[in-house]
Design an enzyme around this catalytic site. Structure first.
Site, mmCIF file in Angstrom:
data_model
loop_
_atom_site.group_PDB
_atom_site.id
_atom_site.type_symbol
_atom_site.label_atom_id
_atom_site.label_comp_id
_atom_site.label_asym_id
_atom_site.label_seq_id
_atom_site.Cartn_x
_atom_site.Cartn_y
_atom_site.Cartn_z
ATOM 1 N N LYS A 233 0.799 -1.222 0.000
ATOM 2 C CA LYS A 233 0.000 0.000 0.000
ATOM 3 C C LYS A 233 0.832 1.272 0.000
ATOM 4 O O LYS A 233 0.387 2.294 -0.519
ATOM 5 C CB LYS A 233 -0.947 -0.018 1.182
ATOM 6 C CG LYS A 233 -1.999 -1.100 1.027
ATOM 7 C CD LYS A 233 -2.990 -1.009 2.122
ATOM 8 C CE LYS A 233 -4.059 -2.054 1.926
ATOM 9 N NZ LYS A 233 -5.085 -1.916 2.932
ATOM 10 N N GLY B 108 -8.031 -7.089 3.551
ATOM 11 C CA GLY B 108 -9.219 -7.663 4.176
ATOM 12 C C GLY B 108 -9.605 -6.959 5.471
ATOM 13 O O GLY B 108 -10.182 -7.563 6.363
ATOM 14 N N GLU C 58 -2.604 7.736 7.658
ATOM 15 C CA GLU C 58 -3.513 8.555 6.844
ATOM 16 C C GLU C 58 -4.425 9.316 7.787
ATOM 17 O O GLU C 58 -4.679 8.852 8.903
ATOM 18 C CB GLU C 58 -4.445 7.652 6.008
ATOM 19 C CG GLU C 58 -3.886 7.190 4.701
ATOM 20 C CD GLU C 58 -4.827 6.218 3.989
ATOM 21 O OE1 GLU C 58 -5.882 5.874 4.539
ATOM 22 O OE2 GLU C 58 -4.476 5.798 2.882
ATOM 23 N N LEU D 114 -10.950 9.495 7.997
ATOM 24 C CA LEU D 114 -12.158 10.212 7.587
ATOM 25 C C LEU D 114 -13.333 9.683 8.416
ATOM 26 O O LEU D 114 -13.458 8.487 8.633
ATOM 27 C CB LEU D 114 -12.426 10.019 6.091
ATOM 28 C CG LEU D 114 -11.272 10.406 5.147
ATOM 29 C CD1 LEU D 114 -11.687 10.234 3.688
ATOM 30 C CD2 LEU D 114 -10.818 11.846 5.387
ATOM 31 N N GLU E 188 -10.113 2.012 -5.642
ATOM 32 C CA GLU E 188 -11.050 2.238 -4.549
ATOM 33 C C GLU E 188 -10.763 3.586 -3.883
ATOM 34 O O GLU E 188 -9.601 3.917 -3.626
ATOM 35 C CB GLU E 188 -10.947 1.123 -3.502
ATOM 36 C CG GLU E 188 -11.374 -0.228 -4.046
ATOM 37 C CD GLU E 188 -11.605 -1.270 -2.948
ATOM 38 O OE1 GLU E 188 -12.419 -2.184 -3.183
ATOM 39 O OE2 GLU E 188 -10.978 -1.181 -1.873
ATOM 40 N N GLU F 63 -6.997 2.176 -2.249
ATOM 41 C CA GLU F 63 -6.210 1.057 -2.770
ATOM 42 C C GLU F 63 -6.666 0.682 -4.171
ATOM 43 O O GLU F 63 -7.747 1.067 -4.607
ATOM 44 C CB GLU F 63 -6.265 -0.164 -1.848
ATOM 45 C CG GLU F 63 -7.605 -0.833 -1.756
ATOM 46 C CD GLU F 63 -7.517 -2.181 -1.033
ATOM 47 O OE1 GLU F 63 -6.430 -2.778 -0.938
ATOM 48 O OE2 GLU F 63 -8.576 -2.646 -0.572
ATOM 49 N N ARG G 180 -7.626 -7.018 -10.065
ATOM 50 C CA ARG G 180 -8.341 -8.255 -10.426
ATOM 51 C C ARG G 180 -9.801 -7.915 -10.729
ATOM 52 O O ARG G 180 -10.224 -6.781 -10.567
ATOM 53 C CB ARG G 180 -8.277 -9.213 -9.244
ATOM 54 C CG ARG G 180 -8.862 -8.551 -7.983
ATOM 55 C CD ARG G 180 -9.128 -9.495 -6.846
ATOM 56 N NE ARG G 180 -9.390 -8.774 -5.612
ATOM 57 C CZ ARG G 180 -10.540 -8.267 -5.245
ATOM 58 N NH1 ARG G 180 -11.579 -8.352 -6.045
ATOM 59 N NH2 ARG G 180 -10.676 -7.629 -4.097
ATOM 60 N N VAL H 237 -16.012 -8.846 -7.211
ATOM 61 C CA VAL H 237 -17.290 -9.534 -7.029
ATOM 62 C C VAL H 237 -18.425 -8.719 -7.676
ATOM 63 O O VAL H 237 -19.318 -9.264 -8.318
ATOM 64 C CB VAL H 237 -17.583 -9.727 -5.518
ATOM 65 C CG1 VAL H 237 -18.941 -10.390 -5.311
ATOM 66 C CG2 VAL H 237 -16.482 -10.520 -4.843
ATOM 67 N N ARG I 77 -25.436 -9.403 -2.354
ATOM 68 C CA ARG I 77 -24.654 -10.640 -2.208
ATOM 69 C C ARG I 77 -25.433 -11.597 -1.319
ATOM 70 O O ARG I 77 -25.748 -11.272 -0.175
ATOM 71 C CB ARG I 77 -23.316 -10.343 -1.537
ATOM 72 C CG ARG I 77 -22.414 -9.461 -2.356
ATOM 73 C CD ARG I 77 -21.035 -9.423 -1.720
ATOM 74 N NE ARG I 77 -20.185 -8.453 -2.410
ATOM 75 C CZ ARG I 77 -18.873 -8.392 -2.290
ATOM 76 N NH1 ARG I 77 -18.243 -9.245 -1.487
ATOM 77 N NH2 ARG I 77 -18.170 -7.494 -2.941
HETATM 78 P P1 ADP Z 1 -8.084 -3.440 3.017
HETATM 79 O O1 ADP Z 1 -7.053 -3.711 1.986
HETATM 80 O O2 ADP Z 1 -7.826 -4.159 4.292
HETATM 81 O O3 ADP Z 1 -9.482 -3.583 2.501
HETATM 82 P P2 ADP Z 1 -8.370 -0.518 2.823
HETATM 83 O O4 ADP Z 1 -7.222 0.421 2.805
HETATM 84 O O5 ADP Z 1 -9.095 -0.734 1.556
HETATM 85 O O6 ADP Z 1 -7.845 -1.911 3.433
HETATM 86 O O7 ADP Z 1 -9.376 -0.065 3.945
HETATM 87 C C1 ADP Z 1 -10.440 -0.901 4.333
HETATM 88 C C2 ADP Z 1 -11.540 -0.082 4.938
HETATM 89 O O8 ADP Z 1 -11.072 0.610 6.113
HETATM 90 C C3 ADP Z 1 -12.087 1.016 4.048
HETATM 91 O O9 ADP Z 1 -13.067 0.530 3.151
HETATM 92 C C4 ADP Z 1 -12.667 1.942 5.075
HETATM 93 O O10 ADP Z 1 -13.886 1.394 5.564
HETATM 94 C C5 ADP Z 1 -11.666 1.890 6.206
HETATM 95 N N1 ADP Z 1 -10.619 2.922 6.043
HETATM 96 C C6 ADP Z 1 -9.410 2.751 5.478
HETATM 97 N N2 ADP Z 1 -8.719 3.903 5.476
HETATM 98 C C7 ADP Z 1 -9.508 4.828 6.043
HETATM 99 C C8 ADP Z 1 -9.362 6.234 6.332
HETATM 100 N N3 ADP Z 1 -8.252 6.908 6.039
HETATM 101 N N4 ADP Z 1 -10.402 6.855 6.930
HETATM 102 C C9 ADP Z 1 -11.536 6.195 7.249
HETATM 103 N N5 ADP Z 1 -11.730 4.888 7.011
HETATM 104 C C10 ADP Z 1 -10.742 4.207 6.422
#
Ligand code: ADP
Length: 450
Positions: A116, A165, A201, A204, A276, A288, A292, A295, A338
């Protein structure tokens, strides 16, 4: 050259890939574990090969077994579906080194997006908007850490570079909690992912989850297929998705999509991919990239008419996409529920034999499932047994059709989350649209509160 596809996945997505192969007249071999051997989609496949025992580690996650299966059956391409090995750079690399075609991006792109911190750096370099955060990996020095967090502004979220995840993340509200949170997350990351690199980060508070679908053909054509809203999540698992994201400014989508396509060109991306974002106060922030098939790809297929899986296969065979951005038009609204085999109260998986299964015929309904009456849901895998997708003239039309569809799907023998979907579709906040990612979790927590 005549190609043949090894489908290195199971369940509904395996059947989806089979259909795309058939539509392209591509022969295929269905890989399966011993647990999936009796399933109809395996037995009815043109050809199948058993790759190992039920345990995923010895079958769907066994790189050598899958490659041996490809060689044994004369397959030239490997489609990994989603989950399992779909985002494992080493698998993509092994496949390529064996002289086979991986249906997905080059291993290098998977590796860069799977880390990441490096994904974030790539996005910043290509001007994709990111959440304010640390520039690289976090230092150990507490003073340096505090300075970084103070610059970002609290609350912050500590995230593992190798996380996935929904694991390897911790929210920090105040400076006093920072050092300990970083130490704990570092330890967890080291144990869970074998990589202790972290970044920060801004956290939010009320974001939505909005994502963008892209397709790149390796001949210089990169297009986007618009956006999806996947904010209805439980424990970071998506439950209902829709396209397009309600109320999000189309110009914003186009502007950010242009940056994403630039990022794809900059990293020589090929195949389907999803960027995303979190969406808050009218802005999109990259979190991220999934390298791929997702779903929820059918909601995008419904509103664009593009067969994303067939496009993946054609791109993998080296064909040009044959579509430009101008060819992509968006029509109506689509929603996906789903369907999981799970206990409605505890929400734990509910494997077992399906004694009755029937589904209604409704205009605008697409049902993606590999199950039927007599099918046994094995306990070893994800509880997803199908997806209902409806397409309507607008959002409320799509929801009306979905409500009809869910009323008409009858399942006995196992528990499912269909009743939960029915309730969610009647929820006034969901009916309005644009709810945040914490909405569903809060709703369910309130319902189960003593
Ligand atoms: P993963 O690869 O584990 O899915 P992500 O970076 O996509 O990790 O984050 C997963 C979830 O965590 C996001 O969909 C959101 O719900 C929450 N999240 C991640 N980063 C933030 C952020 N900076 N502020 C608020 N929520 C966050």
């Amino acid at each position: 050259m005549t190609h043949k596809v090894l489908i290195a996945n199971r369940g509904e997505i395996a059947l989806r890939i089979q259909r795309a192969c058939r539509s392209l007249n591509l022969p295929f071999v269905q890989a399966c574990s011993e647990a999936d051997l009796p399933a109809r989609y395996v037995q009815m496949a043109d050809e199948h090969i058993c790759i190992g025992p039920a345990r995923a580690a010895q079958s769907y996650l066994d790189r050598a077994a899958l490659i041996a299966a490809a060689h044994a059956t004369g397959a030239t391409m490997v489609h990994p579906g989603y989950g399992f090995l779909s985002e494992q750079a080493q698998f993509a690399q092994d496949v390529a080194e064996e002289g086979l075609i991986f249906v997905g991006p080059p291993a290098d792109a998977i590796r860069r997006m799977g880390d990441k911190i490096s994904a974030r750096q790539c996005m910043i370099a290509s001007d994709v908007p990111c959440i304010p955060g640390s520039e690289g990996a976090l230092p150990d020095d507490p003073d340096a850490l505090r300075a970084i967090a103070a610059r970002i502004g609290y609350p912050v979220i500590v995230k593992a570079s190798a996380g996935g995840g929904g694991r390897g993340m911790r929210v920090v509200e105040t400076e006093s909690a920072l050092t300990e949170a970083v130490a704990l997350t570092r330890e967890e990351a080291r144990n869970a992912f074998g990589n202790s690199e972290l970044y920060l980060e801004r956290y939010l508070i009320t974001p939505r989850h909005v994502e963008l679908q892209v397709l790149c053909d390796g001949h210089g054509t990169c297009i986007h297929l618009g956006d999806r809203d996947c904010s209805l999540q439980r424990r970071h698992q998506k439950v209902i998705e829709e396209a397009p994201a309600p109320g999000v400014d189309r110009d914003l989508i186009d502007r950010v999509a242009a940056r994403c396509l630039q990022a794809c060109r900059d990293m020589s991306y090929r195949g389907a991919g999803t960027f995303e974002f979190l969406y808050e106060d009218g802005a999109l922030y990259f979190i991220e990239m999934n390298t791929r098939l997702q779903v929820e790809h059918p909601v995008t297929e419904a509103i664009t008419g593009v067969d994303i899986v067939a496009a993946q296969l054609r791109i993998a065979m080296g064909e040009p996409l044959g579509l430009t951005q101008e060819d992509i038009t968006f029509s109506g609204h689509a929603i996906e529920c789903r369907i999981n085999a799970e206990d409605p109260k505890t929400l734990t998986p509910s494997p077992g034999t399906i004694s009755h299964w029937s589904a209604p015929e409704i205009d605008g309904l697409r049902l993606e499932t590999h199950v039927y009456a007599g099918y046994t849901v094995p306990p070893q895998y994800d509880s997803l047994i199908g997806k209902a997708i409806t397409h309507g003239a607008d959002r409320s039309d799509a929801i009306t059709r979905m409500a009809l569809a869910l009323d008409g799907i009858k399942v006995a023998g196992i528990a499912t989350n269909i009743a939960l979907h029915q309730r969610l579709l009647r929820d006034p906040v969901i009916a309005r649209g644009g709810m945040g990612i914490s909405y569903l979790g809060t709703l369910l927590a309130e319902e189960t509160a003593p």
